[in-house]
Write an enzyme that holds these catalytic residues in place. Structure first.
Site, PDB file in Angstrom:
ATOM      1  CB  THR A 132      -0.891  -0.004   1.264  1.00 35.84           C
ATOM      2  OG1 THR A 132      -1.423   1.287   1.477  1.00 35.84           O
ATOM      3  CG2 THR A 132      -0.105  -0.368   2.520  1.00 35.84           C
ATOM      4  CG  ASP A 133      -1.162   5.000  -0.859  1.00 33.62           C
ATOM      5  OD1 ASP A 133      -1.705   4.306   0.037  1.00 33.62           O
ATOM      6  OD2 ASP A 133      -1.769   5.917  -1.458  1.00 33.62           O
ATOM      7  CD  GLU A 134      -3.463   3.376   4.209  1.00 28.89           C
ATOM      8  OE1 GLU A 134      -3.416   3.388   5.438  1.00 28.89           O
ATOM      9  OE2 GLU A 134      -4.490   3.120   3.561  1.00 28.89           O
ATOM     10  CE1 TYR A 157      -3.285  -2.748   5.640  1.00 28.02           C
ATOM     11  CE2 TYR A 157      -3.327  -0.390   5.158  1.00 28.02           C
ATOM     12  CZ  TYR A 157      -3.316  -1.705   4.719  1.00 28.02           C
ATOM     13  OH  TYR A 157      -3.322  -1.981   3.371  1.00 28.02           O
ATOM     14  CE  LYS A 161       0.118  -4.670   2.901  1.00 29.84           C
ATOM     15  NZ  LYS A 161      -0.283  -5.992   2.352  1.00 29.84           N
TER      16      LYS A 161
HETATM   17  P1  NAD Z   1      -9.611  -7.444   2.121  1.00 27.77           P
HETATM   18  O1  NAD Z   1      -9.586  -7.173   3.588  1.00 27.77           O
HETATM   19  O2  NAD Z   1     -10.846  -7.170   1.332  1.00 27.77           O
HETATM   20  O3  NAD Z   1      -9.244  -8.977   1.861  1.00 27.77           O
HETATM   21  C1  NAD Z   1      -8.233  -9.655   2.541  1.00 27.77           C
HETATM   22  C2  NAD Z   1      -8.396 -11.145   2.282  1.00 27.77           C
HETATM   23  O4  NAD Z   1      -7.342 -11.824   2.987  1.00 27.77           O
HETATM   24  C3  NAD Z   1      -9.721 -11.727   2.791  1.00 27.77           C
HETATM   25  O5  NAD Z   1     -10.296 -12.571   1.813  1.00 27.77           O
HETATM   26  C4  NAD Z   1      -9.318 -12.515   4.030  1.00 27.77           C
HETATM   27  O6  NAD Z   1     -10.170 -13.632   4.287  1.00 27.77           O
HETATM   28  C5  NAD Z   1      -7.904 -12.947   3.662  1.00 27.77           C
HETATM   29  N1  NAD Z   1      -7.089 -13.236   4.855  1.00 27.77           N
HETATM   30  C6  NAD Z   1      -6.946 -12.447   5.946  1.00 27.77           C
HETATM   31  N2  NAD Z   1      -6.149 -13.064   6.851  1.00 27.77           N
HETATM   32  C7  NAD Z   1      -5.772 -14.249   6.300  1.00 27.77           C
HETATM   33  C8  NAD Z   1      -4.962 -15.310   6.733  1.00 27.77           C
HETATM   34  N3  NAD Z   1      -4.376 -15.299   7.941  1.00 27.77           N
HETATM   35  N4  NAD Z   1      -4.766 -16.372   5.906  1.00 27.77           N
HETATM   36  C9  NAD Z   1      -5.361 -16.410   4.685  1.00 27.77           C
HETATM   37  N5  NAD Z   1      -6.169 -15.438   4.239  1.00 27.77           N
HETATM   38  C10 NAD Z   1      -6.375 -14.359   5.029  1.00 27.77           C
HETATM   39  O7  NAD Z   1      -8.369  -6.651   1.550  1.00 27.77           O
HETATM   40  P2  NAD Z   1      -8.184  -5.878   0.165  1.00 27.77           P
HETATM   41  O8  NAD Z   1      -8.694  -4.501   0.307  1.00 27.77           O
HETATM   42  O9  NAD Z   1      -8.658  -6.734  -0.943  1.00 27.77           O
HETATM   43  O10 NAD Z   1      -6.587  -5.778   0.118  1.00 27.77           O
HETATM   44  C11 NAD Z   1      -5.812  -6.835  -0.442  1.00 27.77           C
HETATM   45  C12 NAD Z   1      -4.344  -6.474  -0.333  1.00 27.77           C
HETATM   46  O11 NAD Z   1      -4.088  -5.256  -1.016  1.00 27.77           O
HETATM   47  C13 NAD Z   1      -3.876  -6.259   1.114  1.00 27.77           C
HETATM   48  O12 NAD Z   1      -2.578  -6.796   1.232  1.00 27.77           O
HETATM   49  C14 NAD Z   1      -3.851  -4.746   1.263  1.00 27.77           C
HETATM   50  O13 NAD Z   1      -2.881  -4.345   2.201  1.00 27.77           O
HETATM   51  C15 NAD Z   1      -3.474  -4.322  -0.143  1.00 27.77           C
HETATM   52  N6  NAD Z   1      -3.959  -2.982  -0.555  1.00 27.77           N
HETATM   53  C16 NAD Z   1      -5.272  -2.647  -0.392  1.00 27.77           C
HETATM   54  C17 NAD Z   1      -5.716  -1.403  -0.821  1.00 27.77           C
HETATM   55  C18 NAD Z   1      -7.158  -0.985  -0.709  1.00 27.77           C
HETATM   56  O14 NAD Z   1      -7.490   0.171  -0.981  1.00 27.77           O
HETATM   57  N7  NAD Z   1      -8.077  -1.878  -0.351  1.00 27.77           N
HETATM   58  C19 NAD Z   1      -4.805  -0.498  -1.406  1.00 27.77           C
HETATM   59  C20 NAD Z   1      -3.466  -0.887  -1.548  1.00 27.77           C
HETATM   60  C21 NAD Z   1      -3.052  -2.131  -1.125  1.00 27.77           C
HETATM   61  P1  TYD Z   2     -10.629   4.117   4.420  1.00 24.98           P
HETATM   62  O1  TYD Z   2     -11.609   3.723   3.356  1.00 24.98           O
HETATM   63  O2  TYD Z   2     -10.715   3.463   5.764  1.00 24.98           O
HETATM   64  O3  TYD Z   2      -9.180   3.933   3.787  1.00 24.98           O
HETATM   65  P2  TYD Z   2      -7.716   4.396   4.361  1.00 24.98           P
HETATM   66  O4  TYD Z   2      -7.852   4.832   5.767  1.00 24.98           O
HETATM   67  O5  TYD Z   2      -6.939   3.124   4.237  1.00 24.98           O
HETATM   68  O6  TYD Z   2      -7.253   5.484   3.455  1.00 24.98           O
HETATM   69  O7  TYD Z   2     -10.750   5.679   4.648  1.00 24.98           O
HETATM   70  C1  TYD Z   2     -10.574   6.602   3.591  1.00 24.98           C
HETATM   71  C2  TYD Z   2     -10.661   7.999   4.163  1.00 24.98           C
HETATM   72  O8  TYD Z   2     -12.000   8.219   4.649  1.00 24.98           O
HETATM   73  C3  TYD Z   2      -9.755   8.214   5.362  1.00 24.98           C
HETATM   74  O9  TYD Z   2      -9.251   9.547   5.325  1.00 24.98           O
HETATM   75  C4  TYD Z   2     -10.681   8.048   6.565  1.00 24.98           C
HETATM   76  C5  TYD Z   2     -12.010   8.534   6.034  1.00 24.98           C
HETATM   77  N1  TYD Z   2     -13.201   7.878   6.652  1.00 24.98           N
HETATM   78  C6  TYD Z   2     -14.225   8.668   7.214  1.00 24.98           C
HETATM   79  O10 TYD Z   2     -14.171   9.909   7.214  1.00 24.98           O
HETATM   80  N2  TYD Z   2     -15.290   8.026   7.767  1.00 24.98           N
HETATM   81  C7  TYD Z   2     -15.410   6.661   7.802  1.00 24.98           C
HETATM   82  O11 TYD Z   2     -16.397   6.126   8.353  1.00 24.98           O
HETATM   83  C8  TYD Z   2     -14.350   5.878   7.201  1.00 24.98           C
HETATM   84  C9  TYD Z   2     -14.416   4.372   7.202  1.00 24.98           C
HETATM   85  C10 TYD Z   2     -13.274   6.537   6.631  1.00 24.98           C
END
Ligand code: NAD
Ligand code: TYD
Length: 351
Positions: A132-134, A157, A161
């Protein structure tokens, strides 16, 4: 013989889009989806492809080192695309240890299994870590994260990561493991669990529930449609250079409050409400602890070296996302029950 490819976290939001893309595009691969099915994992996300011949689902936990090792011995994977993680910042604030165990220990179990089963014969093998960019921390009003930006994570988180990214690089530098890492900005689109901003707010607008905006709503995120991320993952898996990092972003920065107003306006139209009706649901609530002000990704490297660019603009992506949620009531109702209800009450009370 088919190549066995392991995708972890394939029942989650981004993972399910990656699994679908690979199943449909690469019949020459046998895709193994390893997922523990936590609250965020949902096999319904894959109901359209789960009968495909080149698909195998494995229910299992990446934090169980013996299980992971045996799985690798059995299937001799050629490549790993690692998405399984705990992924929600707010949950990491309430329960950091789960993030350390899944995101760091789980990743190291996979790295160890690769190192042992590939036994120095690393040719044609790849461990691809999705990050992630975070991990880069928070920006002020200007500037962008590049692949050279120093890590400065603030939430449990992002720190977990960052820890996993460091371990992946350590296995490359120490043992020569072929790895690649991508750091992507905020994703949105179908199948995202309604605890993240966009699906949570779509669901609340639909049900005329308050929209809990953290702080002043001035935080900025860079949003990317999930299928564009899946396309980038496909490209990096096949064309990325081993040992490299690529940033992936939407070049699409939005202040939360502006994004929320846009979403309200789109939904007023779709739901036949008066313009401005949904925006009345906006409720400012206590800010998130350690809330990063701004993320913005410079994705010029992946564009220049691999030719990737986002295909959708935000207007199109948001419309598609809203339509998907409005047309998939059953999916939403199934998800918005049980564990999710309990979490919601703990996070936001009974509002
Ligand atoms: P998500 O939470 O929707 O899905 C995570 C999946 O991992 C789920 O299906 C869960 O059951 C599985 N999982 C969790 N713990 C596990 C374990 N111990 N063993 C096996 N499976 C397990 O997450 P997402 O949003 O799809 O993100 C996927 C990846 O991309 C993550 O690594 C996240 O850090 C990264 N990412 C997400 C975003 C975003 O905006 N969602 C952005 C950048 C990077
Ligand atoms: P989120 O979707 O949790 O992603 P991330 O924190 O990983 O960027 O949140 C996106 C932005 O929205 C973040 O600045 C937090 C804000 N946010 C709210 O203002 N209210 C909410 O209920 C949630 C879940 C997020």
């Amino acid at each position: 013989m088919k190549k066995n490819i392991l995708i972890t976290g394939g029942a989650g939001f981004i993972g399910s889009h990656v699994v679908r893309l690979f199943i449909n595009k690469y019949p020459e691969y046998q895709i193994f989806n390893l997922d523990k099915l936590t609250y965020a994992g949902n096999l319904e996300n894959l109901s359209d492809i789960d009968k495909s011949e080149n698909y195998t689902f494995v229910k299992g936990d990446i934090t169980d080192g013996n299980f992971v090792f045996e799985l690798f011995q059995k299937h001799n994977f050629h490549g790993v695309i690692h998405l399984a993680a705990e992924s929600h910042v707010d949950r990491s604030i309430s329960n950091p240890m789960e993030f350390i165990i899944t995101n760091i220990v789980g990743t190291v179990n996979l790295l160890n299994a690769c190192k042992t089963t590939w036994k120095e014969n690393f040719e044609d093998k790849l461990f691809y870590h999705i990050s992630t960019d975070e991990v880069y921390g928070s920006l002020g009003e200007t500037g962008m994260f590049t692949e050279k930006t120093a890590y400065d994570p603030h939430s449990p988180y992002s720190a977990s990561k960052a820890g996993s990214d460091h371990m992946v690089r350590a296995y490359h530098d120490t043992y020569g493991l072929p790895v690649v890492i991508t750091n992507c900005s905020n994703n949105y689109g179908p199948n995202q669990f309604p605890e993240k901003l966009i699906p949570l707010f779509i669901n609340n607008i639909k049900n005329k529930k308050p929209l809990p905006v953290y702080g002043q709503g001035v935080n900025v995120r860079d949003w990317l449609y999930v299928e564009d991320h899946a396309a980038a993952i496909d490209l990096v898996f096949h064309k990325g250079k081993t040992g490299e990092t690529y940033n992936i972003g939407g070049n699409n920065e939005w202040k939360n409050i502006e994004l929320i107003k846009k979403l309200c306006s789109i939904m007023d139209k779709k739901l036949g409400r008066n313009e401005g009706e949904s925006a009345e649901l906006i409720t400012y609530v206590k800010d998130r602890a350690g809330h990063d002000l701004r993320y913005a990704i410079d994705s010029s490297k992946i564009k220049k070296e691999l030719g990737w660019e986002p295909s959708l603009n935000f207007e199109q992506g948001l419309e598609k996302t809203v339509d998907w949620y409005l047309n998939n009531n059953q999916w939403l109702n199934n998800v918005v029950s049980g564990a999710y209800e309990t979490y919601y009450k703990k996070q936001y009370g009974n509002s």
